[in-house]
Scaffold this motif. Sequence first.
Motif, PDB file in Angstrom:
ATOM      1  N   ALA A 121       0.849  -1.196   0.000  1.00 16.81           N
ATOM      2  CA  ALA A 121       0.000   0.000   0.000  1.00 16.81           C
ATOM      3  C   ALA A 121       0.882   1.244   0.000  1.00 16.81           C
ATOM      4  CB  ALA A 121      -0.927   0.008   1.205  1.00 16.81           C
ATOM      5  N   SER A 122       0.894   1.937  -1.125  1.00 17.40           N
ATOM      6  CA  SER A 122       1.676   3.166  -1.274  1.00 17.40           C
ATOM      7  C   SER A 122       0.766   4.365  -1.079  1.00 17.40           C
ATOM      8  CB  SER A 122       2.320   3.213  -2.664  1.00 17.40           C
ATOM      9  OG  SER A 122       2.845   4.503  -2.920  1.00 17.40           O
ATOM     10  N   VAL A 123       1.119   5.205  -0.123  1.00 16.42           N
ATOM     11  CA  VAL A 123       0.389   6.445   0.131  1.00 16.42           C
ATOM     12  C   VAL A 123       1.368   7.588  -0.075  1.00 16.42           C
ATOM     13  CG1 VAL A 123      -0.912   7.782   1.822  1.00 16.42           C
ATOM     14  CG2 VAL A 123      -1.103   5.282   1.801  1.00 16.42           C
ATOM     15  N   THR A 124       1.136   8.406  -1.083  1.00 12.02           N
ATOM     16  CA  THR A 124       2.064   9.478  -1.411  1.00 12.02           C
ATOM     17  C   THR A 124       1.360  10.824  -1.398  1.00 12.02           C
ATOM     18  OG1 THR A 124       1.629   9.249  -3.776  1.00 12.02           O
ATOM     19  CG2 THR A 124       3.464   7.958  -2.883  1.00 12.02           C
ATOM     20  N   GLY A 125       2.157  11.879  -1.540  1.00 10.57           N
ATOM     21  CA  GLY A 125       1.579  13.193  -1.695  1.00 10.57           C
ATOM     22  C   GLY A 125       1.144  13.448  -3.125  1.00 10.57           C
ATOM     23  N   MET A 126       2.072  13.177  -4.066  1.00  9.35           N
ATOM     24  CA  MET A 126       1.867  13.573  -5.455  1.00  9.35           C
ATOM     25  C   MET A 126       1.708  12.403  -6.409  1.00  9.35           C
ATOM     26  SD  MET A 126       2.102  16.788  -4.785  1.00  9.35           S
ATOM     27  CE  MET A 126       2.026  17.473  -6.412  1.00  9.35           C
ATOM     28  N   SER A 127       1.839  11.153  -5.957  1.00  5.98           N
ATOM     29  CA  SER A 127       1.771   9.943  -6.782  1.00  5.98           C
ATOM     30  C   SER A 127       3.159   9.321  -6.868  1.00  5.98           C
ATOM     31  CB  SER A 127       1.234  10.225  -8.193  1.00  5.98           C
ATOM     32  OG  SER A 127       1.341   9.076  -9.007  1.00  5.98           O
ATOM     33  N   LEU A 128       3.213   8.086  -7.337  1.00  3.52           N
ATOM     34  CA  LEU A 128       4.472   7.412  -7.630  1.00  3.52           C
ATOM     35  C   LEU A 128       5.017   7.812  -8.996  1.00  3.52           C
ATOM     36  CD1 LEU A 128       3.703   3.787  -6.378  1.00  3.52           C
ATOM     37  CD2 LEU A 128       5.273   5.434  -5.333  1.00  3.52           C
ATOM     38  N   ARG A 129       4.200   8.507  -9.776  1.00  6.55           N
ATOM     39  CA  ARG A 129       4.583   8.835 -11.148  1.00  6.55           C
ATOM     40  C   ARG A 129       4.686  10.348 -11.324  1.00  6.55           C
ATOM     41  NH1 ARG A 129       0.837   5.264 -10.639  1.00  6.55           N
ATOM     42  NH2 ARG A 129      -0.838   6.780 -10.962  1.00  6.55           N
ATOM     43  N   GLY A 130       5.341  10.754 -12.413  1.00  2.00           N
ATOM     44  CA  GLY A 130       5.440  12.166 -12.730  1.00  2.00           C
ATOM     45  C   GLY A 130       6.729  12.791 -12.238  1.00  2.00           C
ATOM     46  N   GLU A 131       7.060  13.928 -12.813  1.00  3.47           N
ATOM     47  CA  GLU A 131       8.316  14.599 -12.472  1.00  3.47           C
ATOM     48  C   GLU A 131       8.347  15.074 -11.021  1.00  3.47           C
ATOM     49  OE1 GLU A 131       8.930  17.747 -15.231  1.00  3.47           O
ATOM     50  OE2 GLU A 131       9.203  16.419 -16.973  1.00  3.47           O
ATOM     51  N   GLU A 132       7.190  15.244 -10.405  1.00  5.95           N
ATOM     52  CA  GLU A 132       7.144  15.756  -9.033  1.00  5.95           C
ATOM     53  C   GLU A 132       6.790  14.674  -8.019  1.00  5.95           C
ATOM     54  OE1 GLU A 132       5.575  19.836  -8.488  1.00  5.95           O
ATOM     55  OE2 GLU A 132       4.839  19.590 -10.540  1.00  5.95           O
ATOM     56  N   ALA A 133       7.035  13.424  -8.375  1.00  8.62           N
ATOM     57  CA  ALA A 133       6.690  12.331  -7.462  1.00  8.62           C
ATOM     58  C   ALA A 133       7.380  12.477  -6.116  1.00  8.62           C
ATOM     59  CB  ALA A 133       7.048  10.991  -8.104  1.00  8.62           C
ATOM     60  N   ASN A 134       8.563  13.053  -6.097  1.00 13.29           N
ATOM     61  CA  ASN A 134       9.315  13.179  -4.847  1.00 13.29           C
ATOM     62  C   ASN A 134       9.187  14.561  -4.207  1.00 13.29           C
ATOM     63  OD1 ASN A 134      10.852  10.628  -4.259  1.00 13.29           O
ATOM     64  ND2 ASN A 134      11.436  10.932  -6.404  1.00 13.29           N
ATOM     65  N   ARG A 135       8.279  15.362  -4.725  1.00 11.14           N
ATOM     66  CA  ARG A 135       8.096  16.703  -4.164  1.00 11.14           C
ATOM     67  C   ARG A 135       7.477  16.625  -2.773  1.00 11.14           C
ATOM     68  NH1 ARG A 135       7.882  21.771  -6.473  1.00 11.14           N
ATOM     69  NH2 ARG A 135       6.727  23.346  -5.297  1.00 11.14           N
ATOM     70  N   ALA A 181       5.079  17.568   0.198  1.00  7.35           N
ATOM     71  CA  ALA A 181       3.682  17.941  -0.014  1.00  7.35           C
ATOM     72  C   ALA A 181       2.941  18.189   1.305  1.00  7.35           C
ATOM     73  CB  ALA A 181       2.975  16.842  -0.818  1.00  7.35           C
ATOM     74  N   TYR A 182       2.753  17.162   2.125  1.00 10.90           N
ATOM     75  CA  TYR A 182       1.802  17.169   3.231  1.00 10.90           C
ATOM     76  C   TYR A 182       0.392  17.349   2.667  1.00 10.90           C
ATOM     77  CZ  TYR A 182       5.812  17.836   6.377  1.00 10.90           C
ATOM     78  OH  TYR A 182       6.991  17.696   7.042  1.00 10.90           O
ATOM     79  N   ASP A 183      -0.600  17.111   3.517  1.00 10.62           N
ATOM     80  CA  ASP A 183      -1.965  17.215   2.984  1.00 10.62           C
ATOM     81  C   ASP A 183      -2.339  18.662   2.680  1.00 10.62           C
ATOM     82  OD1 ASP A 183      -2.456  18.115   5.619  1.00 10.62           O
ATOM     83  OD2 ASP A 183      -4.404  17.130   5.707  1.00 10.62           O
ATOM     84  N   ILE A 184      -1.732  19.611   3.386  1.00  7.36           N
ATOM     85  CA  ILE A 184      -2.071  21.009   3.119  1.00  7.36           C
ATOM     86  C   ILE A 184      -1.514  21.469   1.775  1.00  7.36           C
ATOM     87  CG2 ILE A 184      -0.091  22.156   4.182  1.00  7.36           C
ATOM     88  CD1 ILE A 184      -2.198  24.039   5.517  1.00  7.36           C
ATOM     89  N   GLY A 185      -0.507  20.747   1.266  1.00  5.19           N
ATOM     90  CA  GLY A 185       0.051  21.078  -0.037  1.00  5.19           C
ATOM     91  C   GLY A 185      -0.649  20.356  -1.167  1.00  5.19           C
ATOM     92  N   ALA A 186      -0.597  19.019  -1.144  1.00  7.34           N
ATOM     93  CA  ALA A 186      -1.113  18.231  -2.264  1.00  7.34           C
ATOM     94  C   ALA A 186      -2.635  18.135  -2.265  1.00  7.34           C
ATOM     95  CB  ALA A 186      -0.503  16.829  -2.231  1.00  7.34           C
ATOM     96  N   PHE A 187      -3.237  18.039  -1.085  1.00  6.26           N
ATOM     97  CA  PHE A 187      -4.695  17.866  -0.966  1.00  6.26           C
ATOM     98  C   PHE A 187      -5.417  19.208  -0.930  1.00  6.26           C
ATOM     99  CE2 PHE A 187      -8.187  17.910   2.160  1.00  6.26           C
ATOM    100  CZ  PHE A 187      -9.095  17.053   1.560  1.00  6.26           C
ATOM    101  N   TRP A 188      -5.086  20.029   0.028  1.00  7.99           N
ATOM    102  CA  TRP A 188      -5.846  21.246   0.278  1.00  7.99           C
ATOM    103  C   TRP A 188      -5.548  22.339  -0.746  1.00  7.99           C
ATOM    104  CZ3 TRP A 188      -9.973  22.586   2.838  1.00  7.99           C
ATOM    105  CH2 TRP A 188     -10.190  23.911   3.214  1.00  7.99           C
ATOM    106  N   SER A 189      -4.282  22.582  -0.967  1.00 12.64           N
ATOM    107  CA  SER A 189      -3.894  23.710  -1.797  1.00 12.64           C
ATOM    108  C   SER A 189      -3.885  23.370  -3.282  1.00 12.64           C
ATOM    109  CB  SER A 189      -2.506  24.205  -1.357  1.00 12.64           C
ATOM    110  OG  SER A 189      -2.104  25.318  -2.108  1.00 12.64           O
ATOM    111  N   ARG A 190      -3.142  22.321  -3.632  1.00 14.67           N
ATOM    112  CA  ARG A 190      -2.922  22.058  -5.048  1.00 14.67           C
ATOM    113  C   ARG A 190      -4.117  21.397  -5.732  1.00 14.67           C
ATOM    114  NH1 ARG A 190       2.930  20.357  -7.482  1.00 14.67           N
ATOM    115  NH2 ARG A 190       2.382  20.656  -9.674  1.00 14.67           N
TER     116      ARG A 190
END
Length: 398
Positions: free
Chosen positions: A121-135, A137-146
Amino acid sequence: MAGPMHGVRVVELGLWVAGPACGGILADWGAEVIKVEPHQGDPFRGLEWLFPGDSNPPFELDNRGKQSVVLDLRSDQGMEVMHMLLEKTDVFITNYRPGGLERLGLDPEALCAQYPKLVYASVTGMSLRGEEANRQAYDIGAFWSRSGLAHALSSNAEAPPIQRGGMGDHMTGLAAAAGVSAALFHREKTGEGQLVETSLMRIGTYMLGWDHNVTAATGEDVAVKGRDEQPNPLINCYKCSDGKWFWMLGLEGERHWPQVVTALDAAEWLEDERFLDIELRMENSSALTALMDSIIAKKSLEEWGLIFDREDVWWAPVQSSLELRNDPQSLAAGCWIKVETSDNSTVEMVATPVDFSISDLAVRDLAPFLGQHTEVVLHGLGIDWDRIEELKELGIIP
């Protein structure tokens, strides 16, 4: 041991909230959850300074009923123990960033190949894929803001609204727990494990799916409107004379209109050309909202509640955390659970949001102390006490 996940072993390599929330739900459902932490512990533990009495209620919610094992995964010996755990594990949960997992050799490709029955079970901020996979995030970044939520809820105010902690994390953890359940069901039928992936960005997008689906279909942004611009003033919030707010729930505008008019003692609105049907009320929503404001401001929330219930006007109070805690319906709905402590007392906590009619749930314990179960778990893996002492001396375990 109670719960539909009884007999399922979970290893959680998580920090902060989203990954541990998934593990916490599975623990409530009866799984054995082993929380692997570094020597300094999950940084979430460090928030106890925010709360009186050296307590940490948010950490307790997401980590109760687990076992804590401390390992130095930067060492060969620590990684050897980690793989001994994984060999006997049904589910591996992690919300470490993909790059860090790859450096440790704990990425999905490596573990799914090595342990073909494992549910990863992989839980990430931005996904396992894409150029920003390692960016970061926290939930306030990836979920709330972006993901658009802060913008959508801004109501054209100058500043976006402030999010409360863990909102996106908990929704993401719940989605991950659902994915794990489906993957275990698949494995029961086929014997195959698999990767289950979710992310804070994905959950935020889904939660605001009505807006985003409109954008996907039309190619246009969704307009953000204030409370005096709502297309249907019967599903809006209003302030009473005592300063308390409620939400009117007249989603079916035509159906609820006569009851609202009666409750507000505004029979003249039935003949007002601005308000004769729902389309006209939408065109004149600012004027109607202002009229409703002026009437509602004359009575208290308690007074309006009695009137609305009598006239079958659908409504709900805007409640604080303490008001929810004292709401009899929150007790009836099972929103709270009593957890036994080591001194035979109980602590009341928030319940995870799913009940089962046959598989009774029972929270086993509070959140573990850092490393509380290290020796017991390692010995259960077949590591003898002499080797455990050696690992202590090497600094692999505390």
